[in-house]
Design a protein around this motif. Structure first.
Motif, mmCIF file in Angstrom:
data_model
loop_
_atom_site.group_PDB
_atom_site.id
_atom_site.type_symbol
_atom_site.label_atom_id
_atom_site.label_comp_id
_atom_site.label_asym_id
_atom_site.label_seq_id
_atom_site.Cartn_x
_atom_site.Cartn_y
_atom_site.Cartn_z
ATOM 1 N N LEU A 1 0.835 -1.202 0.000
ATOM 2 C CA LEU A 1 0.000 0.000 0.000
ATOM 3 C C LEU A 1 0.873 1.257 0.000
ATOM 4 N N ILE A 2 1.907 1.208 0.879
ATOM 5 C CA ILE A 2 2.820 2.350 0.969
ATOM 6 C C ILE A 2 3.583 2.495 -0.340
ATOM 7 N N HIS A 3 4.025 1.339 -0.866
ATOM 8 C CA HIS A 3 4.792 1.349 -2.110
ATOM 9 C C HIS A 3 3.984 1.954 -3.257
ATOM 10 N N ASP A 4 2.679 1.589 -3.276
ATOM 11 C CA ASP A 4 1.820 2.097 -4.352
ATOM 12 C C ASP A 4 1.682 3.612 -4.306
ATOM 13 N N ASP B 1 8.258 12.260 0.085
ATOM 14 C CA ASP B 1 9.495 12.894 -0.367
ATOM 15 C C ASP B 1 10.499 11.784 -0.734
ATOM 16 N N PRO B 2 11.514 12.118 -1.495
ATOM 17 C CA PRO B 2 12.374 11.094 -2.109
ATOM 18 C C PRO B 2 12.929 10.072 -1.135
ATOM 19 N N THR B 3 13.411 10.465 0.049
ATOM 20 C CA THR B 3 14.000 9.463 0.953
ATOM 21 C C THR B 3 12.957 8.470 1.402
ATOM 22 N N VAL B 4 11.781 8.967 1.782
ATOM 23 C CA VAL B 4 10.733 8.036 2.216
ATOM 24 C C VAL B 4 10.301 7.151 1.052
ATOM 25 N N SER B 5 10.251 7.753 -0.117
ATOM 26 C CA SER B 5 9.832 7.012 -1.298
ATOM 27 C C SER B 5 10.810 5.868 -1.597
ATOM 28 N N ARG B 6 12.121 6.209 -1.502
ATOM 29 C CA ARG B 6 13.138 5.182 -1.749
ATOM 30 C C ARG B 6 13.056 4.088 -0.665
ATOM 31 N N SER B 7 12.807 4.538 0.568
ATOM 32 C CA SER B 7 12.654 3.562 1.662
ATOM 33 C C SER B 7 11.508 2.610 1.381
ATOM 34 N N ALA B 8 10.436 3.164 0.856
ATOM 35 C CA ALA B 8 9.272 2.324 0.548
ATOM 36 C C ALA B 8 9.643 1.281 -0.497
#
Lengths: 239, 599
Positions: free
Chosen positions: B341-344, B350-357
């Protein structure tokens, strides 16, 4: 490992419906609710087997998601009881992939199953496949053996006595009866009836053919309507 | 027999004589057949039956001993009889010879003429001859007689004997030592008898007055002794045969007493081995056999207990695996769904959280396949894996796997060529497991194939089906073919783990092949790539003898010359070495070159 198919089509037809989730793990149940609600489904949740039947009768769902391991009443038993009073699609959630467990689950009446841990898309695909049936089929009458099938009316009759089939069993019979003498492989049936795009578990077909035979054949040990073609699959042969 | 060769019409009774030789030949060959068969039967009985061996040996040895003892006793009896007869006869002869000497030795008027002498000699001979053939007397001129005034012809009592009966050797001896008695044994054929009779001849010299020295010979036929001896012989024979039967009977009974419990023990052991764990022997008495039964029962009980313990352990292990599986999988499902869900919706972060996902998402995939591989391996270890057999065309399995891996192959821009017979390669296999093996091999080949084409071959013969997957990648260094099936084995530990394999893929494949009683083998040389071959028996549990496909693709024409010896699934052939190299059957062949492409 059974690899469930993941639909790649983007135009997902919105399917409305009510889903009953029977699972004792509250976190998973909540997560399931979130995912299913995103798809526009109504979700009811019940956490143990003993209250499942009450919730089932009350909410009258279009589909049941059933955990196999449940406190109170075990998932297989819940499945059998639901099947006793309704043909509603049942999808089992199982953590065990052992042959016996899966087959017992299917034999107690489940239409399909997903193995934990599953991807949300995989679950949605299975749920959709079971809910998306009958876009008002055209009026069609089929005869196979001594059975008369009314496709639009969802009924199968022998000597004008109706036989009670679940929607899945009905779909399976119609798929075979539309092209009598054509041999269907298990994979083709998985795709046409269960909606698997890629390899599914062919045991689904085996178990459901057995269930179907026990309802429509005169002698399920020596089937005459749904005939096994050794090493290939099944076909509908007139009696 | 003339009927068979004579050209003229055969006399009555020769009807069908043409068929004679053939019939006889047929009969002869039939009897040879029967003979060979019964010989084979006896040999196999000798090998199989302890009782038969003991009885037969007893019979042979018993016959030898009885024959030896019998002949010795018979000989002694015979010697005794003959000797006794000689002693009796010898004493008699002394008296009779003296009497004859007395009658013929003195001078008498009547005997002045030769005729008178002959009459006197005849009378004397008649008077000393025995009645009813108990002894015969022969009077014959001695060789050393030099008196020529009166020469008497040989005088014989009765018609049964004559001078010919007296051996010349004896006559010489008698002439040589006039004072002593000479004895010798001869054989006589008497007219009232069908058999020859041994007889003592006793000779002594007397002097006939006016005619010089004459040999007087007494012949004592041993008819009575012979009859006695033959009676003794018959008695010995009958006695021996009876004794023989007795010995054989006794040995039969005795071995039966011993063998029967052993056979019962063998039967019970066989039943025990085939699963009847509650079978026991009956203990009777307190002898050795009872101890055997007791010991056997003790062993059975202890085995049964250990089996039960192991079964409990195994059940416990399976239960544990199943529980762990369930307990781990449920929370993992929730994490997985939440992660997805988070990945979708990572675009909203923001980019860091997105990359973490993204990392979370990818590692969840890896974690998941690792978990399922571990559970699968532990199921094999617990012996909980079972085959779900159905007749399957191996070509279809290959097609399904190739279909499912098409997207991966495309990503790696790898071409997959399939070479297969145009008829079904059907075998009783578990299609899910076999497809999992093929998928592992194919994914491995794609990941290590450096983008070069991959060849899949399907083959079959009378008893087996096989599929081989050949890549042209880095290949295997010498010795690595032995290790590829090891759990978590990686070709180069320093190499970055670019692919998401768990390291268990080939280990699981090997277990899957073993479950089928099949072979999974690896071949490879550095630089030319590697080849993995799966061979499965068409009929489950049938031991494999050879594979329809070669393991070493560089020696393509030798499918039958690659008989991996009695190797368990996963025998191996080292890279670069001839295909026929006997793999080490004990080696736990294992591991992937880097990654198991487990689903």
């Amino acid at each position: 490992m059974i690899v469930g198919s993941v639909p790649t089509d983007l135009e997902r037809p919105v399917v409305k419906g009510r889903v009953l989730v029977v699972d004792d793990d509250l976190a998973l149940a909540e997560m399931l609710s979130i995912v299913l609600r995103q798809e526009g489904l109504e979700v009811t949740h019940v956490a143990d087997g003993s209250s499942a039947m009450g919730a089932f009768r009350e909410s009258r769902p279009d589909l049941v998601l059933l955990d196999v391991m449940l406190p109170g009443l075990d998932g297989m038993e819940v499945c059998r009881r639901i099947r006793a009073e309704s043909g509603v699609p049942i999808v089992m959630l199982t953590a065990r992939t052992d042959t016996v467990d899966v087959v017992v689950g299917l034999e107690s009446g489940a239409d399909d199953y997903v193995v934990k841990p599953f991807k949300p898309q995989e679950l949605i695909a299975r749920v959709r496949a079971r809910l998306r049936r009958g876009d008002e089929p055209e009026p069609e009458k089929l005869d196979i053996g001594d059975l008369n099938i009314d496709v639009a009316g969802h009924s199968v009759k022998r000597d004008s006595r109706p036989l009670s089939l679940t929607p899945l069993e009905f779909d399976l019979l119609v798929a075979l009866a539309r092209k009598p003498w054509q041999v269907f492989t298990r994979e083709v049936l998985l795709e046409q009836v269960w909606g698997y795009r890629h390899a599914g578990d062919t045991r689904l077909v085996n178990v459901h053919v057995q269930r179907l035979r026990s309802k429509i054949e005169h002698d399920p040990e020596h089937p005459e309507i749904v005939v096994t073609v050794r090493g290939v699959g099944y076909k509908a042969g007139p009696a | 027999m003339s009927g068979t060769t004579a050209p003229r019409p055969a006399p009555s009774g020769a009807i069908g004589s043409d068929a004679g030789p053939r019939a006889r030949r047929g009969l002869a060959s039939a009897s040879v057949h029967v003979g060979v068969r019964s010989l084979v039967g006896v040999v196999s009985l000798w090998r199989r039956s302890l009782q038969f061996r003991v009885v037969a040996l007893t019979m042979v040895l018993g016959t030898l001993v009885l024959a030896g003892v019998g002949s010795y006793l018979y000989q002694r009896v015979a010697d005794g009889l003959v000797e006794e007869r000689r002693i009796g006869a010898s004493a008699e002869v002394i008296q009779l010879a003296a009497k004859a000497q007395l009658q013929l030795g003195g001078s008498n008027d009547q005997r002045d003429t030769t005729d008178g002498l002959v009459i006197a000699a005849k009378n004397t001979v008649q008077s000393i001859a025995g009645t009813e053939g108990s002894r015969y007397v022969v009077l014959a001129r001695s060789d050393n007689n030099t008196v020529t005034d009166a020469i008497l012809p040989p005088i014989v009592s009765g018609d049964e004997v004559g001078l010919v009966s007296i051996p010349a050797e004896l006559q010489q001896k008698v002439a040589g030592s006039p004072a002593t008695q000479q004895t010798q044994i001869i054989t006589l054929r008497l007219s009232n008898d069908t058999d020859v009779t041994p007889a003592w001849v006793i000779g002594q010299q007397i002097t006939v007055s006016g005619a010089g020295p004459y040999g007087l010979y007494f012949i004592y036929p041993m008819t009575r002794e012979r009859d006695t001896l033959s009676l003794v012989g018959r008695t010995f024979l009958v006695g021996g045969i009876v004794l023989m039967f007795l010995i054989v009977g006794i040995s039969y009974v005795v071995t039966r007493l011993v063998v029967a419990p052993v056979r019962r023990a063998a039967e019970v052991a066989e039943r025990f081995a085939s699963g009847a764990l509650n079978d026991r022997m009956t203990v009777r008495g307190e002898d050795d056999l009872a101890r055997l039964a007791q010991a056997f029962n003790g062993m059975a009980a202890s085995l049964q207990q250990q089996i039960a313990q192991l079964e409990n352990l195994s059940r416990f292990q399976q239960r544990f695996v199943s529980d762990v599986s369930h307990e781990l999988r449920t929370p993992l499902t929730t994490i997985r769904m939440a992660g997805d869900l988070i990945h979708d919706s990572r675009a909203d972060f923001d980019p860091t959280v997105s990359r973490s996902a993204e990392l979370l998402h990818n590692e969840l995939d890896r974690f998941e396949s690792l978990l399922s591989d571990l559970l699968e391996i532990s199921r094999f270890d617990a012996g909980a894996a079972v085959l779900d057999l159905e007749p399957t065309d191996l070509r279809r399995s290959v097609a399904r796997v190739v279909d499912a891996t098409a997207s991966l192959a495309e990503r790696k821009s790898t071409r997959i060529d399939i070479e297969e017979p145009d008829h079904p390669c059907e075998a009783e296999i578990d299609p899910r497991r076999v497809e999992r093996i093929i998928r592992n091999l194919l994914v491995n080949a794609i990941e290590h194939g450096e983008g070069r084409p991959i060849e899949i071959r399907v083959g079959e013969d009378d008893s087996a089906v096989a599929v081989s997957v050949r890549d042209h990648g880095l290949g295997l260094r010498p010795g690595e073919a032995a290790m590829v099936f090891n759990r978590f084995w990686r070709a180069d530990p320093a190499r970055a783990r670019t692919t998401g394999g768990t390291g268990l893929g080939l280990a699981i494949s090997l277990e899957d092949a073993r479950l089928h009683d099949g072979w999974l083998q690896a071949w490879g040389t550095p630089g030319t790539g590697s080849c993995f071959r799966l061979t499965l028996p068409k009929v489950p549990r049938e031991p494999l003898e050879r594979s329809p496909l070669p393991l070493n693709p560089l020696v393509p024409s030798s499918p039958s010359s690659t008989p991996p010896p009695v190797a368990p699934a996963g025998s191996l052939t080292h890279g670069g070495l001839p295909v026929g190299l006997p793999p080490d059957p004990g080696a736990q062949t294992a591991g992937t070159r880097g990654s198991g492409g487990q689903s």
